[in-house]
Every structure is written in structure tokens, then in C-alpha cells.
Design an enzyme around this catalytic site. Structure first.
Site, PDB file in Angstrom:
ATOM      1  N   SER A 161     -48.474   8.924 -29.400  1.00  0.00           N
ATOM      2  CA  SER A 161     -47.591   8.208 -30.579  1.00  0.00           C
ATOM      3  C   SER A 161     -49.109   7.900 -31.445  1.00  0.00           C
ATOM      4  O   SER A 161     -49.724   8.823 -31.437  1.00  0.00           O
ATOM      5  CB  SER A 161     -47.316   7.462 -30.124  1.00  0.00           C
ATOM      6  OG  SER A 161     -46.389   6.741 -31.713  1.00  0.00           O
ATOM      7  N   ASP A 166     -36.184  13.416 -31.157  1.00  0.00           N
ATOM      8  CA  ASP A 166     -37.844  12.188 -31.883  1.00  0.00           C
ATOM      9  C   ASP A 166     -37.495  12.257 -33.242  1.00  0.00           C
ATOM     10  O   ASP A 166     -37.940  12.723 -33.732  1.00  0.00           O
ATOM     11  CB  ASP A 166     -38.338  12.895 -31.543  1.00  0.00           C
ATOM     12  CG  ASP A 166     -39.795  11.519 -31.391  1.00  0.00           C
ATOM     13  OD1 ASP A 166     -39.796  10.506 -32.369  1.00  0.00           O
ATOM     14  OD2 ASP A 166     -41.117  11.585 -30.653  1.00  0.00           O
ATOM     15  N   HIS A 214     -38.241   8.827 -29.036  1.00  0.00           N
ATOM     16  CA  HIS A 214     -39.563   9.209 -28.873  1.00  0.00           C
ATOM     17  C   HIS A 214     -40.162   8.500 -27.702  1.00  0.00           C
ATOM     18  O   HIS A 214     -41.544   7.741 -27.748  1.00  0.00           O
ATOM     19  CB  HIS A 214     -39.388   7.763 -30.452  1.00  0.00           C
ATOM     20  CG  HIS A 214     -41.760   7.896 -30.630  1.00  0.00           C
ATOM     21  ND1 HIS A 214     -42.132   9.161 -31.368  1.00  0.00           N
ATOM     22  CD2 HIS A 214     -42.333   7.198 -30.790  1.00  0.00           C
ATOM     23  CE1 HIS A 214     -43.295   8.507 -30.802  1.00  0.00           C
ATOM     24  NE2 HIS A 214     -43.081   7.334 -31.817  1.00  0.00           N
TER      25      HIS A 214
END
Length: 299
Positions: free
Chosen positions: A147, A217, A246
Site C-alpha cells: 500500500s 479493493d 485491500h
């Protein structure tokens, strides 16, 4: 301009857990740093590293006795090292790697304030520790960015030309692109991964959720992962996880299987393509001026 960019980053990107989920103390007898909740028999060492900006960041080195590589893991947002302990234990066991991870400035027990450039200074300090304290060479190192952690990961990967590999997990093209589908890179954007991926020489594994009906996501769109994979010069078979989100890709069996396959491929590559002898000296990096989700929002 750099300060403006850092201010944009602080407003859009950083959500350190408050309070921190762990503490670091010094053992009176040994003088070594101790990470709360982790006993000495778990074979983990704690460091407090001073960055170029003067912040002191906490880093943890999880040693495997038969490690083939070292994974330098940059975690996602809204997380600190205390929430990552179980994952690191699993990755170390299944992949047979050492794992070095760290908390960004302002996260966990690390001092300072979060900013884009501080994450770069943070990972540079951690890399230099790996080189000086553990003798880790670029060819023995795999960078892993989850991320928002894809930002410092690609910052470092674009500079280490003999790096063994890179893993981009739910990675972003850039900060602004998470919010708006812009076509060009704006000067005030942050974590310009879309530009830096072009300068990475090592194999790149992309892991992302593939959109299915009702599952996707919803923070970082699949288009980010696909575009990063397309732009990578040295592509490795991507992993598109069906049915995930996610924050939970680690819970899917194909996740660890694909990572193990990647590690095995990197080992074969190191045997068939050893580094040239004239490149064996490792220079230090010259520093430049359980929810693990990335969250971008306007304030």
C-alpha cells in the site's frame, strides 16, 4: 516545493495508530532494546536508527537460521510494527527469509512526524543498517512494499541497481491517483511510483485484488497494480487475488504460495546470474534531501 509536497502527503496519506500498539524499552542487564510482547527466543533484534531528518525510527530484524534472502518490508497505513508480528513470523517460516521492517517517522515508537520525504529517509537508514550491521548485499535483498509502503520501496528500488527483487502489494501509482484518475503527474503529487517504477532493474512481483462482483479493493483500484506491472522493465508473473480486499490478501492461500514461488525463482536467478566481481563492494545509500489499510481522504 518539497515542503508543500510533504504537507499534501500529511493531509492525504498518513494515519498512524494512536496509541502505538507496542513499546520499546532497554534491558538493564544487557543494554539491548526490547520489543514488548516479543520474547528473546523469537530471534528478533530491535534497532533504533537515526535518520537524516534527525528522527529515531524503530526497526526489527527477524532472523532465519537458513535464510536465502532478506525481505525489507514497508508496511501499509494505519498500522505499526506491533500489528505485524504474527505476519512476520509466518513469512519468515514459510519463505525462509530474514525480515527487516520498520515504523515510519511518527508511527509506533518512532519519533518525528509522518511525511513523504521522511519515509524515504526512514528506509535509507534501515537499508544502511542492513548493510553495516548484517552485511546484506543488494543481491541478497528483496524490497516489499504494501500500500503506502510502495512509496519508500520504489524510492529505494529505483536507486539500488543490483537489487534481487521487488514485491508491490496493493501498491499505488501515486497519492493523487488514488483520489482522482489524473492522466499526468502533478508537481505536488506524492509517492510518484508511476515514474519511479521505470527505473527499477530487478524483477517485480505485483500482488493486487482482481475485481469481482461484490469484492474489490475499494481503496486502491486494480488499475494501479496493472499499470505498475505493465511499466516494470523486469516483470514477474503477477498475483491477482480473487475475492479479496485491500487489507486481507495475506489470508488467502495463493498469497503465500505465490510468494514462495517468487523467492525460489530469485534463488535460481542468483545461482545462474551471480553479480560481477567488480561490483561486490556495497556503498551506503546517500540520503536524499490488525488493520493495515491505506486511507486517503480530504480533510
Amino acid at each position: 516545493m518539497g515542503n508543500v509536497t510533504s504537507n499534501v502527503a500529511a493531509k492525504f496519506a498518513f494515519f498512524p495508530p494512536d496509541p502505538a500498539t507496542y513499546g520499546v524499552t532497554k534491558d538493564d542487564e544487557t543494554g539491548k532494546l526490547v520489543f514488548s510482547g516479543v520474547s528473546p527466543d523469537m530471534n528478533m533484534e530491535v534497532h533504533q536508527l537515526t535518520t537524516k531528518s534527525g528522527n529515531k525510527v524503530v526497526a526489527t530484524f527477524w532472523r532465519h537460521p537458513f535464510a536465502r534472502f532478506t525481505l525489507l518490508y514497508s508496511h501499509g497505513n494505519a498500522a505499526d510494527l506491533g500489528q505485524m508480528v504474527e505476519l512476520f513470523i509466518e513469512l519468515r517460516a514459510h519463505l525462509r527469509v530474514n525480515i527487516m521492517s520498520y515504523d515510519y517517522s511518527g508511527y509506533g515508537a518512532s519519533t518525528g512526524k509522518p511525511s513523504e520525504f521522511n519515509t524515504y529517509y526512514d528506509i535509507e537508514a534501515v537499508y544502511n543498517c542492513l548493510r553495516s550491521d548484517y552485511g546484506i548485499k543488494q543481491e541478497e535483498l528483496i524490497l516489499y512494499g504494501q500500500s503506502v509502503g510502495s512509496g519508500p520501496t520504489l524510492h529505494m528500488a529505483s536507486r539500488l541497481k543490483r537489487l534481487r527483487g521487488v514485491v508491490l502489494h496493493s501498491a499505488i501509482l501515486s497519492g493523487i491517483r488514488v483520489l482522482y484518475p489524473v492522466k499526468m503527474t502533478l508537481w505536488f503529487d506524492i509517492f510518484k511510483n508511476i515514474d519511479k517504477i521505470r527505473h527499477v532493474n530487478s524483477k517485480v512481483l505485483v500482488i493486487h485484488v482482481i475485481d469481482l462482483q461484490g469484492t474489490k479493493d475499494d481503496i486502491v483500484d486494480l488499475s494501479h497494480g496493472k499499470r505498475l506491472w505493465e511499466l516494470a522493465k523486469e516483470k514477474y508473473d503477477p498475483l491477482w487475488v480473487k475475492g479479496g480486499g485491500h487489507c486481507n490478501l495475506e489470508t488467502y492461500p495463493e498469497y503465500i504460495k505465490h510468494l514462495r514461488k517468487f523467492i525460489n525463482a530469485m534463488e535460481k536467478l542468483s545461482l545462474t546470474n551471480p553479480p560481477p566481481k567488480q561490483l561486490t563492494n556495497e556503498p551506503s545509500v546517500t540520503e536524499t534531501k490488525h488493520s493495515r489499510c491505506l486511507r486517503f481522504r480530504k480533510r
